[in-house]
Design a protein around this motif. Structure first.
Motif, mmCIF file in Angstrom:
data_model
loop_
_atom_site.group_PDB
_atom_site.id
_atom_site.type_symbol
_atom_site.label_atom_id
_atom_site.label_comp_id
_atom_site.label_asym_id
_atom_site.label_seq_id
_atom_site.Cartn_x
_atom_site.Cartn_y
_atom_site.Cartn_z
ATOM 1 N N ARG A 21 0.712 3.653 1.993
ATOM 2 C CA ARG A 21 0.922 4.047 3.390
ATOM 3 C C ARG A 21 2.002 3.190 4.047
ATOM 4 O O ARG A 21 2.898 3.696 4.711
ATOM 5 N N SER B 215 0.873 -1.180 0.000
ATOM 6 C CA SER B 215 0.000 0.000 0.000
ATOM 7 C C SER B 215 0.909 1.228 0.000
ATOM 8 O O SER B 215 2.071 1.138 0.408
ATOM 9 N N GLU C 163 -8.576 4.860 3.454
ATOM 10 C CA GLU C 163 -7.487 5.500 4.210
ATOM 11 C C GLU C 163 -6.256 5.719 3.342
ATOM 12 O O GLU C 163 -5.574 6.720 3.453
ATOM 13 N N ASN C 164 -5.990 4.776 2.442
ATOM 14 C CA ASN C 164 -4.785 4.870 1.622
ATOM 15 C C ASN C 164 -4.889 5.908 0.514
ATOM 16 O O ASN C 164 -3.862 6.338 -0.007
ATOM 17 N N CYS D 233 -2.753 4.612 -8.007
ATOM 18 C CA CYS D 233 -1.780 3.892 -7.175
ATOM 19 C C CYS D 233 -1.867 2.427 -7.574
ATOM 20 O O CYS D 233 -2.966 1.844 -7.598
ATOM 21 N N GLU E 129 -5.409 8.820 0.903
ATOM 22 C CA GLU E 129 -4.756 10.029 1.422
ATOM 23 C C GLU E 129 -3.231 9.921 1.393
ATOM 24 O O GLU E 129 -2.531 10.891 1.683
ATOM 25 N N SER E 130 -2.710 8.747 1.054
ATOM 26 C CA SER E 130 -1.257 8.530 1.139
ATOM 27 C C SER E 130 -0.549 8.600 -0.214
ATOM 28 O O SER E 130 0.611 8.227 -0.318
#
Ligand code: ZN
Length: 242
Positions: free
Chosen positions: A118, A116, A133-134, A143, A136-137
């Motif tokens: 993150r 991931s 959540e990822n 990705c 945002e990374s």
């Protein structure tokens, strides 16, 4: 431009060669880690991947474990056995090559990370909560990840932007209009119930991502895994793709 995206080859040269024939022609290759471990051909796979045109490659958790960068305690006993076998069999040149691979990088409109963005080495993106959540990374539109061995896309749905997911089947085409996390599945050790080798073709000009599956000589690889003294389970699971 046709970019071949592969991940989780896991030292299965027969599956890798089948993918390279099936995907031809391609202009560049993006490889998302776990080139080695589980299978009988670590040196051959690293050398074949190193020879590919316009290659961009990152490190996976199995390289990290085999090279002693990550304790293998999180592995079960079969995985520990094969990591040690691979450690003993990798030659110096290939070991050096793998040691110098980056964990994460950005190329064009995509961020590449094995697990991931993150936590590139170890996190699995297996559900929409972790995917959300990822998002945002990474800052790019796309990705690309591997690690789960499951060909899948996570993207935001209209009109509320909620993250949804879609399993990608053979020849399914995604039109990439917004941001997405994409997984090409595993070349050498698929785990979505389809034993065929998995890969994707990304065409940036068309903004498309297409998944493909290809048959290869599974029985031949199973025999070589057992002959090499690697755990039988790594051979058995190839037939079910699970
Ligand atoms: Zn893997």
């Amino acid at each position: 431009m046709r970019i071949l995206v592969i991940s989780d080859v896991h030292a299965n040269l027969t599956a890798l060669e089948a993918v390279l024939i099936s995907a031809d022609p391609f202009d560049a290759v993006w490889c998302l880690g776990d080139l080695v471990d589980y299978g009988p051909d670590p040196n051959e796979c690293v050398e074949r991947i190193r020879s590919l045109p316009n290659l961009t490659c990152i490190i996976g958790n199995h390289e990290a474990a085999v090279l002693g960068m990550l304790p293998d305690e999180s592995f079960n006993s079969d995985a520990r056995k094969s990591a040690r076998w691979t450690h003993l069999h990798l030659n110096e040149s290939n070991r050096e090559y793998l040691l110098n691979l980056p964990e994460c990088l950005t190329i064009d409109i995509a961020t590449l990370a094995h697990g991931s963005p993150r936590f590139p080495i170890w996190e699995y993106i297996l559900d929409t909560w972790t995917a959300t959540e990822n998002f945002e990374s990474f800052n790019t539109q796309l990705c690309l990840v591997g690690h789960s061995h499951i060909p899948v896309a996570f993207f935001s749905s209209e009109p509320d932007g909620e993250i949804v997911w879609s399993l990608l089947k053979h020849e399914s085409i995604l039109q990439l209009d917004g941001r997405a996390i994409l997984n090409p599945g595993s070349v050498g050790q698929p785990r979505d119930g389809d034993p065929r080798a998995s890969y994707a073709i990304f065409e940036p000009e068309k903004n498309t991502w297409q998944n493909f599956r290809v048959d290869y000589d599974i029985k031949g690889v199973q025999k070589r895994i057992i002959k090499a003294g690697l755990p039988r389970n790594h051979a058995i699971r190839l037939a079910s793709g699970a």
